[in-house]
Scaffold this motif. Structure first.
Motif, PDB file in Angstrom:
ATOM      1  N   LEU A 129      53.407  53.072  49.940  1.00 43.05           N
ATOM      2  CA  LEU A 129      53.595  54.226  50.820  1.00 43.05           C
ATOM      3  C   LEU A 129      54.012  53.847  52.229  1.00 43.05           C
ATOM      4  N   THR A 130      53.974  52.562  52.543  1.00 42.55           N
ATOM      5  CA  THR A 130      54.313  52.124  53.900  1.00 42.55           C
ATOM      6  C   THR A 130      55.313  50.979  53.843  1.00 42.55           C
ATOM      7  N   GLY A 131      56.007  50.756  54.939  1.00 43.41           N
ATOM      8  CA  GLY A 131      56.933  49.640  55.024  1.00 43.41           C
ATOM      9  C   GLY A 131      58.042  49.724  53.989  1.00 43.41           C
ATOM     10  N   ASP A 132      58.434  48.565  53.454  1.00 42.63           N
ATOM     11  CA  ASP A 132      59.518  48.524  52.474  1.00 42.63           C
ATOM     12  C   ASP A 132      59.021  48.608  51.040  1.00 42.63           C
ATOM     13  N   GLY A 133      57.718  48.804  50.847  1.00 45.26           N
ATOM     14  CA  GLY A 133      57.182  48.983  49.507  1.00 45.26           C
ATOM     15  C   GLY A 133      56.809  47.707  48.790  1.00 45.26           C
ATOM     16  N   ARG A 134      57.070  46.565  49.387  1.00 49.09           N
ATOM     17  CA  ARG A 134      56.737  45.305  48.728  1.00 49.09           C
ATOM     18  C   ARG A 134      55.235  45.036  48.783  1.00 49.09           C
ATOM     19  N   LYS A 135      54.716  44.368  47.755  1.00 41.73           N
ATOM     20  CA  LYS A 135      53.302  44.056  47.701  1.00 41.73           C
ATOM     21  C   LYS A 135      52.939  43.035  48.763  1.00 41.73           C
ATOM     22  N   LEU A 136      51.838  43.299  49.447  1.00 42.30           N
ATOM     23  CA  LEU A 136      51.366  42.412  50.495  1.00 42.30           C
ATOM     24  C   LEU A 136      50.164  41.602  50.021  1.00 42.30           C
ATOM     25  N   ASP A 137      49.763  40.670  50.840  1.00 42.53           N
ATOM     26  CA  ASP A 137      48.613  39.826  50.552  1.00 42.53           C
ATOM     27  C   ASP A 137      47.368  40.687  50.303  1.00 42.53           C
ATOM     28  N   LEU A 138      46.478  40.166  49.480  1.00 44.61           N
ATOM     29  CA  LEU A 138      45.273  40.919  49.129  1.00 44.61           C
ATOM     30  C   LEU A 138      44.382  41.219  50.334  1.00 44.61           C
ATOM     31  N   LYS A 139      44.524  40.451  51.408  1.00 47.07           N
ATOM     32  CA  LYS A 139      43.674  40.736  52.573  1.00 47.07           C
ATOM     33  C   LYS A 139      44.018  42.084  53.184  1.00 47.07           C
ATOM     34  N   TYR A 140      45.226  42.603  52.917  1.00 48.32           N
ATOM     35  CA  TYR A 140      45.606  43.928  53.380  1.00 48.32           C
ATOM     36  C   TYR A 140      45.287  44.997  52.341  1.00 48.32           C
ATOM     37  N   ASN A 141      44.735  44.595  51.225  1.00 55.92           N
ATOM     38  CA  ASN A 141      44.465  45.516  50.126  1.00 55.92           C
ATOM     39  C   ASN A 141      43.048  45.352  49.597  1.00 55.92           C
ATOM     40  N   GLY A 142      42.112  45.408  50.523  1.00 52.53           N
ATOM     41  CA  GLY A 142      40.713  45.402  50.139  1.00 52.53           C
ATOM     42  C   GLY A 142      40.102  44.057  49.880  1.00 52.53           C
ATOM     43  N   SER A 143      40.879  42.986  49.972  1.00 54.77           N
ATOM     44  CA  SER A 143      40.373  41.637  49.678  1.00 54.77           C
ATOM     45  C   SER A 143      39.658  41.613  48.334  1.00 54.77           C
ATOM     46  N   CYS A 144      40.269  42.269  47.347  1.00 53.38           N
ATOM     47  CA  CYS A 144      39.667  42.352  46.019  1.00 53.38           C
ATOM     48  C   CYS A 144      40.719  42.034  44.960  1.00 53.38           C
ATOM     49  N   SER A 145      40.254  41.718  43.768  1.00 51.02           N
ATOM     50  CA  SER A 145      41.166  41.307  42.714  1.00 51.02           C
ATOM     51  C   SER A 145      40.710  41.849  41.368  1.00 51.02           C
ATOM     52  N   LEU A 146      41.617  42.514  40.655  1.00 53.09           N
ATOM     53  CA  LEU A 146      41.308  43.012  39.314  1.00 53.09           C
ATOM     54  C   LEU A 146      41.115  41.851  38.348  1.00 53.09           C
ATOM     55  N   GLU A 147      41.936  40.818  38.517  1.00 53.74           N
ATOM     56  CA  GLU A 147      41.820  39.655  37.634  1.00 53.74           C
ATOM     57  C   GLU A 147      40.462  38.980  37.802  1.00 53.74           C
ATOM     58  N   THR A 148      40.003  38.859  39.045  1.00 51.63           N
ATOM     59  CA  THR A 148      38.686  38.270  39.290  1.00 51.63           C
ATOM     60  C   THR A 148      37.591  39.107  38.649  1.00 51.63           C
ATOM     61  N   PHE A 149      37.754  40.434  38.695  1.00 52.81           N
ATOM     62  CA  PHE A 149      36.752  41.309  38.090  1.00 52.81           C
ATOM     63  C   PHE A 149      36.605  41.028  36.595  1.00 52.81           C
ATOM     64  N   TYR A 150      37.715  40.919  35.884  1.00 50.07           N
ATOM     65  CA  TYR A 150      37.639  40.682  34.446  1.00 50.07           C
ATOM     66  C   TYR A 150      37.168  39.268  34.119  1.00 50.07           C
ATOM     67  N   ASN A 151      37.574  38.305  34.935  1.00 47.73           N
ATOM     68  CA  ASN A 151      37.175  36.924  34.671  1.00 47.73           C
ATOM     69  C   ASN A 151      35.714  36.671  35.005  1.00 47.73           C
ATOM     70  N   GLU A 152      35.242  37.297  36.079  1.00 50.73           N
ATOM     71  CA  GLU A 152      33.861  37.077  36.516  1.00 50.73           C
ATOM     72  C   GLU A 152      33.319  38.347  37.167  1.00 50.73           C
ATOM     73  N   PRO A 153      32.953  39.352  36.352  1.00 47.26           N
ATOM     74  CA  PRO A 153      32.518  40.642  36.909  1.00 47.26           C
ATOM     75  C   PRO A 153      31.275  40.563  37.791  1.00 47.26           C
ATOM     76  N   LYS A 154      30.481  39.505  37.645  1.00 44.89           N
ATOM     77  CA  LYS A 154      29.297  39.337  38.476  1.00 44.89           C
ATOM     78  C   LYS A 154      29.517  38.294  39.565  1.00 44.89           C
ATOM     79  N   HIS A 155      30.758  38.166  39.997  1.00 46.02           N
ATOM     80  CA  HIS A 155      31.083  37.171  41.024  1.00 46.02           C
ATOM     81  C   HIS A 155      30.195  37.373  42.244  1.00 46.02           C
ATOM     82  N   PRO A 156      29.609  36.300  42.751  1.00 46.52           N
ATOM     83  CA  PRO A 156      28.658  36.437  43.875  1.00 46.52           C
ATOM     84  C   PRO A 156      29.269  36.908  45.192  1.00 46.52           C
TER      85      PRO A 156
END
Length: 352
Positions: free
Chosen positions: A94-121
């Motif tokens: 919705l902003t800028g040129d539409g390209r994906k930015l670093d995860l630090k601008y997107n909640g500092s979260c990862s879907l892949e990390t969730f599936y690999n380690e849902p109880k990540h500390p």
């Protein structure tokens, strides 16, 4: 202020007040409302644009249940606008040129990390869920804005109303701390009251065994690590909590996997509905215009997802937040609103 609202603020063309007065961008509420109500006084009415399908439809179901296919088919058949399921990069779209930015601008979260380690500390699971709620809320506001601005109905995959299903499933599996559940519902309570629920919710009911089979066949490698217990929790919360709750304000149509393929029957079912319940019936042109002003001011409405509670999973220090904000604005095309950034070739034109 939430990180979503903070980054949306990066789109303000602060040095060009005329751009704000012309409504080029969703800026501070008093200017946005002033411009919006001027349009209302000049005859801008939502009801004049509405037709029988000027409505909000959402499609829900477990993972890989076919929500995208059904949403697209209904949208195409009825001439509605289709909104694909929001992901953690929605803000980038919705902003800028539409390209994906670093995860630090997107909640500092990862879907892949969730599936690999849902109880990540490091608290990734709840950070992901909180960010996904914010993203779905932002997308829903965009959908309402489109409906009220154009009269064209919308179809979304999932919504902020059904988002809690995944939170509850995470909680049941012990993926998140109880304090996260409390924080989430405070966030939802403060924000959901600003919008209106969908007119119609589709629910695709697919057994967990079939969901697992589909994930194995077409899912991402990391998705294949999802547990059957988590998928079962999603189904249970949908059936025991979400569907009973949403049926109080919205029409609900439920289909099995095979029934969801029968588009002709589904369209007939839609045409048979009376749409005679829910808060949409209580609205008039004034309340609808007020809603439009609210959802078009994205920075303001996204501030409602901010909960001033300390929980380590989503807390970011002031210095870190300031650093992220300023580094975001330093990216090409992110200093001002789209069309006002000389670094990407934009030219400031006073009147367009």
């Amino acid at each position: 202020m939430s990180l979503v609202a903070l980054l949306l603020r990066g789109g303000r063309a602060r040095a060009h007040p005329l751009a704000r007065r012309l409504g080029k961008i969703p800026v501070t509420s008093h200017r946005n409302l002033q411009y919006g109500w001027t349009a209302y006084l000049l005859g801008d009415r939502a009801s004049a644009k509405f037709n029988p399908y000027s409505k909000v439809f959402t499609v829900d179901g477990n993972l890989h249940s076919g929500t995208a296919k059904l949403a697209q088919q209904v949208a195409e058949t009825l001439g509605l606008r289709y909104f694909p399921e929001a992901d953690i990069h929605l803000l980038d779209q919705l902003t800028g040129d539409g390209r994906k930015l670093d995860l630090k601008y997107n909640g500092s979260c990862s879907l892949e990390t969730f599936y690999n380690e849902p109880k990540h500390p490091n608290g990734n699971s709840y950070r992901l869920q909180a960010w996904m709620y914010s993203s779905r809320f932002l997308q829903y506001a965009e959908a309402l804005s489109h409906l009220l601005r154009t009269g064209q109905g919308v179809v979304l995959e999932r919504s902020p109303y059904s988002d809690f299903v995944f939170l509850e499933a995470m909680s049941k599996q012990g993926y998140i701390h109880p304090r996260c559940v409390k924080h989430y519902y405070r966030m939802k309570h403060l924000s959901i009251c600003e919008i209106l629920p969908p007119h119609l919710v589709f629910y695709i009911d697919i057994p967990v065994s079939e969901v697992k089979k589909r994930i194995e066949e077409v899912g991402e490698p990391y998705e294949k690590k999802v547990s059957a217990a988590y998928l079962q929790s999603i189904e249970d919360v949908y059936k025991k909590s979400f569907l009973p709750q949403i049926s109080e304000t919205s029409e609900v149509l439920q289909y099995t996997a095979s029934e969801a393929d029968g588009l002709e029957r589904i369209i007939e079912d839609i045409e048979m509905l009376k749409f005679n319940k829910g808060p949409w019936l209580e609205q008039d042109d004034i309340t609808l215009h007020y809603l439009r002003c609210c959802v078009e001011d994205k920075s303001k409405i996204m501030s409602t997802v901010t909960v001033p509670d300390y929980i380590p999973e989503v807390t970011i220090g002031g210095l870190d937040a300031d650093s992220i904000y300023h580094s975001y604005r330093a990216l090409p095309g992110r200093m001002f609103a789209s069309g006002y950034n000389a670094d990407v070739g934009d030219k400031w034109i006073w009147l367009k």
